[in-house]
Design a protein around this motif. Structure first.
Motif, mmCIF file in Angstrom:
data_model
loop_
_atom_site.group_PDB
_atom_site.id
_atom_site.type_symbol
_atom_site.label_atom_id
_atom_site.label_comp_id
_atom_site.label_asym_id
_atom_site.label_seq_id
_atom_site.Cartn_x
_atom_site.Cartn_y
_atom_site.Cartn_z
ATOM 1 N N LEU A 93 -15.035 12.949 7.113
ATOM 2 C CA LEU A 93 -13.873 13.750 7.525
ATOM 3 C C LEU A 93 -12.763 12.835 8.035
ATOM 4 C CD1 LEU A 93 -13.949 17.008 9.678
ATOM 5 C CD2 LEU A 93 -12.236 15.240 10.061
ATOM 6 N N MET A 94 -13.114 11.907 8.907
ATOM 7 C CA MET A 94 -12.095 11.030 9.484
ATOM 8 C C MET A 94 -11.461 10.146 8.416
ATOM 9 S SD MET A 94 -10.378 10.305 12.171
ATOM 10 C CE MET A 94 -11.300 11.082 13.501
ATOM 11 N N ALA A 95 -12.238 9.653 7.472
ATOM 12 C CA ALA A 95 -11.675 8.817 6.408
ATOM 13 C C ALA A 95 -10.647 9.598 5.598
ATOM 14 C CB ALA A 95 -12.791 8.298 5.501
ATOM 15 N N ASP A 96 -10.970 10.840 5.267
ATOM 16 C CA ASP A 96 -10.034 11.663 4.501
ATOM 17 C C ASP A 96 -8.794 11.994 5.328
ATOM 18 O OD1 ASP A 96 -11.741 11.654 2.308
ATOM 19 O OD2 ASP A 96 -12.733 13.514 2.911
ATOM 20 N N ALA A 97 -8.984 12.265 6.628
ATOM 21 C CA ALA A 97 -7.855 12.571 7.498
ATOM 22 C C ALA A 97 -6.915 11.378 7.619
ATOM 23 C CB ALA A 97 -8.354 12.993 8.875
ATOM 24 N N LEU A 98 -7.462 10.191 7.771
ATOM 25 C CA LEU A 98 -6.630 8.998 7.907
ATOM 26 C C LEU A 98 -5.872 8.699 6.620
ATOM 27 C CD1 LEU A 98 -8.999 6.652 9.957
ATOM 28 C CD2 LEU A 98 -7.095 8.059 10.786
ATOM 29 N N ARG A 99 -6.522 8.886 5.488
ATOM 30 C CA ARG A 99 -5.837 8.637 4.219
ATOM 31 C C ARG A 99 -4.661 9.595 4.045
ATOM 32 N NH1 ARG A 99 -9.752 9.545 1.343
ATOM 33 N NH2 ARG A 99 -9.223 11.670 0.718
ATOM 34 N N ALA A 100 -4.872 10.876 4.369
ATOM 35 C CA ALA A 100 -3.804 11.868 4.208
ATOM 36 C C ALA A 100 -2.651 11.606 5.165
ATOM 37 C CB ALA A 100 -4.368 13.266 4.423
ATOM 38 N N THR A 101 -2.969 11.249 6.414
ATOM 39 C CA THR A 101 -1.882 11.022 7.368
ATOM 40 C C THR A 101 -1.117 9.745 7.041
ATOM 41 O OG1 THR A 101 -3.453 9.968 8.901
ATOM 42 C CG2 THR A 101 -3.017 12.298 9.223
ATOM 43 N N ALA A 102 -1.814 8.742 6.536
ATOM 44 C CA ALA A 102 -1.105 7.517 6.154
ATOM 45 C C ALA A 102 -0.069 7.796 5.082
ATOM 46 C CB ALA A 102 -2.100 6.468 5.668
ATOM 47 N N GLU A 103 -0.378 8.735 4.194
ATOM 48 C CA GLU A 103 0.548 9.053 3.100
ATOM 49 C C GLU A 103 1.606 10.061 3.506
ATOM 50 O OE1 GLU A 103 0.443 10.960 -1.435
ATOM 51 O OE2 GLU A 103 -1.419 10.335 -0.435
ATOM 52 N N MET A 104 1.202 11.098 4.255
ATOM 53 C CA MET A 104 2.097 12.219 4.517
ATOM 54 C C MET A 104 2.696 12.220 5.921
ATOM 55 S SD MET A 104 1.989 13.740 1.624
ATOM 56 C CE MET A 104 2.806 15.283 2.006
ATOM 57 N N ALA A 105 2.084 11.533 6.866
ATOM 58 C CA ALA A 105 2.575 11.514 8.250
ATOM 59 C C ALA A 105 2.402 10.117 8.827
ATOM 60 C CB ALA A 105 1.819 12.547 9.090
ATOM 61 N N PRO A 106 3.110 9.118 8.257
ATOM 62 C CA PRO A 106 2.883 7.725 8.651
ATOM 63 C C PRO A 106 3.164 7.444 10.124
ATOM 64 C CG PRO A 106 4.834 7.932 7.255
ATOM 65 C CD PRO A 106 4.124 9.229 7.190
ATOM 66 N N ALA A 107 4.102 8.165 10.735
ATOM 67 C CA ALA A 107 4.370 7.935 12.157
ATOM 68 C C ALA A 107 3.171 8.333 13.002
ATOM 69 C CB ALA A 107 5.612 8.704 12.582
ATOM 70 N N PHE A 108 2.538 9.429 12.643
ATOM 71 C CA PHE A 108 1.338 9.849 13.356
ATOM 72 C C PHE A 108 0.207 8.850 13.127
ATOM 73 C CE2 PHE A 108 -2.634 12.569 13.106
ATOM 74 C CZ PHE A 108 -2.840 12.602 14.477
ATOM 75 N N ARG A 109 0.052 8.401 11.890
ATOM 76 C CA ARG A 109 -1.012 7.424 11.594
ATOM 77 C C ARG A 109 -0.827 6.153 12.417
ATOM 78 N NH1 ARG A 109 -4.411 4.748 11.851
ATOM 79 N NH2 ARG A 109 -5.884 3.850 10.340
ATOM 80 N N ALA A 110 0.428 5.747 12.614
ATOM 81 C CA ALA A 110 0.680 4.542 13.395
ATOM 82 C C ALA A 110 0.398 4.751 14.878
ATOM 83 C CB ALA A 110 2.126 4.091 13.191
ATOM 84 N N ALA A 111 0.578 5.982 15.347
ATOM 85 C CA ALA A 111 0.424 6.260 16.777
ATOM 86 C C ALA A 111 -1.011 6.539 17.183
ATOM 87 C CB ALA A 111 1.305 7.456 17.174
ATOM 88 N N LEU A 112 -1.840 6.997 16.252
ATOM 89 C CA LEU A 112 -3.182 7.455 16.631
ATOM 90 C C LEU A 112 -4.150 6.291 16.796
ATOM 91 C CD1 LEU A 112 -5.446 7.384 14.083
ATOM 92 C CD2 LEU A 112 -3.901 9.135 13.202
ATOM 93 N N ARG A 113 -5.138 6.530 17.635
ATOM 94 C CA ARG A 113 -6.251 5.601 17.838
ATOM 95 C C ARG A 113 -7.541 6.406 17.685
ATOM 96 N NH1 ARG A 113 -2.195 3.362 17.471
ATOM 97 N NH2 ARG A 113 -1.264 1.761 18.818
ATOM 98 N N VAL A 114 -8.396 6.006 16.764
ATOM 99 C CA VAL A 114 -9.599 6.778 16.449
ATOM 100 C C VAL A 114 -10.703 6.481 17.453
ATOM 101 C CG1 VAL A 114 -11.425 7.150 14.748
ATOM 102 C CG2 VAL A 114 -9.046 6.887 14.000
#
Length: 353
Positions: A93-114
């Motif tokens: 689940l997390m791998a798919d979530a990170l891939r989608a956010t990197a493509e569609m919400a890059p600012a969120f991907r940069a801000a998040l810490r897993v």
């Protein structure tokens, strides 16, 4: 963590005859069985004992990742922000979530810490293999999560936590213990409040661990900001009944069989979770049927896109979406519930009909 319907088994209750293994309270038996099960088996995927939503289709994790991105926007785009998963399985689940956010919400991907809450060393290694350096930290429980705003995801997590079972006998409550693979009833002691108007033979299940976790998470998001999303199965309103069940690759199994040989779960009491979350200061949204929630998030649109991109597996992509959302499959029995900071705007999937 398995998809399934309430069990229809009926057990014979017998007193302890003094022989064999000592009787063990049901929740303690379940806790021991779960530790043994996840330490020694690979339960997930087509070759395991059950298939959870992330293993059915990448669309599930992708749309939850984008849901988290929208929650982050509503929180005022804090950075850094913890993206937490409870019971993350193999990390799919997390791998798919990170891939989608990197493509569609890059600012969120940069801000998040897993951050992952996982107690099994074997599963932690599987998550490390799947996610690599994307994981900022693993935790045995939520108490060690970093302070600050967080978005918390939990798919089929509460159902696997240990429950206590109480049975109404002769105008009093008895508690179920496990002895030599069968239930034994003893007078209830240190029991939570139980209804005194229950009929003879009524079974009341109480998930004390689940309620405690829900209360702690709700208090956290109320104080520090954020949102917590739970997807699990059970009735919208709590009630009476025995929902204890177990699954193996061969199908249904005896939940009181040898510890560690099957996945033991019970239905989630969403009304109880909502009650403790409100008392802890969080806003509560839902529960809503999982099918409704996922459809509102665009599951079918994403499945159709995947089918066009991958024609050889088109039928599989579309069938997985149907299994997750159709009422006759997982769409009605499974529910989504969300706890948020009271000031957070309403989040997708929980809109008023």
């Amino acid at each position: 963590m398995s998809e399934g319907l309430p069990p229809d088994h009926e057990r014979t209750f017998s007193p302890d005859d003094g022989g064999g293994e000592p009787a063990e309270r049901l929740d303690r038996f379940m806790r021991r069985a779960a530790a043994a099960y996840y330490a020694g088996r690979e339960p997930f995927g087509a070759g395991g004992d059950f298939i959870t939503a992330p293993e059915m289709t990448q669309a599930f994790g992708e749309i939850l990742g984008l849901w988290a991105a929208i929650a982050w926007e509503g929180m005022g785009r804090p950075g850094p922000v913890a993206l937490v998963e409870l019971g993350p399985g193999r990390g799919t689940l997390m791998a798919d979530a990170l891939r989608a956010t990197a493509e569609m919400a890059p600012a969120f991907r940069a801000a998040l810490r897993v951050h992952l809450v996982e107690t099994s060393p074997r599963l932690r290694q599987a998550q490390a293999d799947m996610l690599g350096t994307a994981v900022a930290g693993w935790h045995d429980d939520i108490a060690t999560l970093p302070q600050g705003p967080a978005i918390i995801l939990a798919n089929e997590f509460i159902d696997a936590l240990p429950i206590r079972q109480f049975v109404r006998r002769g105008g009093a409550w008895m508690e179920r213990f496990v002895s030599a693979g069968a239930f034994e009833e003893r007078p209830a002691q240190d029991a939570p409040p139980l209804p005194e108007t229950a009929e003879e033979g009524a079974v009341q299940e109480v998930n004390e661990t689940g309620r405690a976790i829900a209360a702690a998470i709700a208090a956290r998001v109320a104080a520090l900001g954020g949102a917590a999303l739970f997807l699990d199965y059970g009735p919208e309103e709590g009630g009476f009944g025995d929902s204890l069940q177990a699954m193996t690759a061969q199908g249904s199994a005896d939940p009181l069989g040898p510890a560690g040989t099957a996945d033991i779960t019970a239905h989630v009491d969403f009304a109880a979770l909502a009650d403790v979350a409100r008392k802890a200061g969080a806003a509560v949204h839902g529960p809503v049927p999982q099918g409704v929630f996922l459809a509102r998030l665009g599951l079918f649109s994403r499945a159709a896109i995947l089918a066009r991109m991958d024609p050889r597996r088109a039928t599989a992509h579309l069938a997985a979406a149907q299994r997750l959302a159709a009422p006759e499959h997982m769409g009605r029995l499974f529910k989504a519930i969300c706890f948020t900071h009271p000031g957070l705007p309403p989040l997708p999937g929980f809109e008023d009909p």
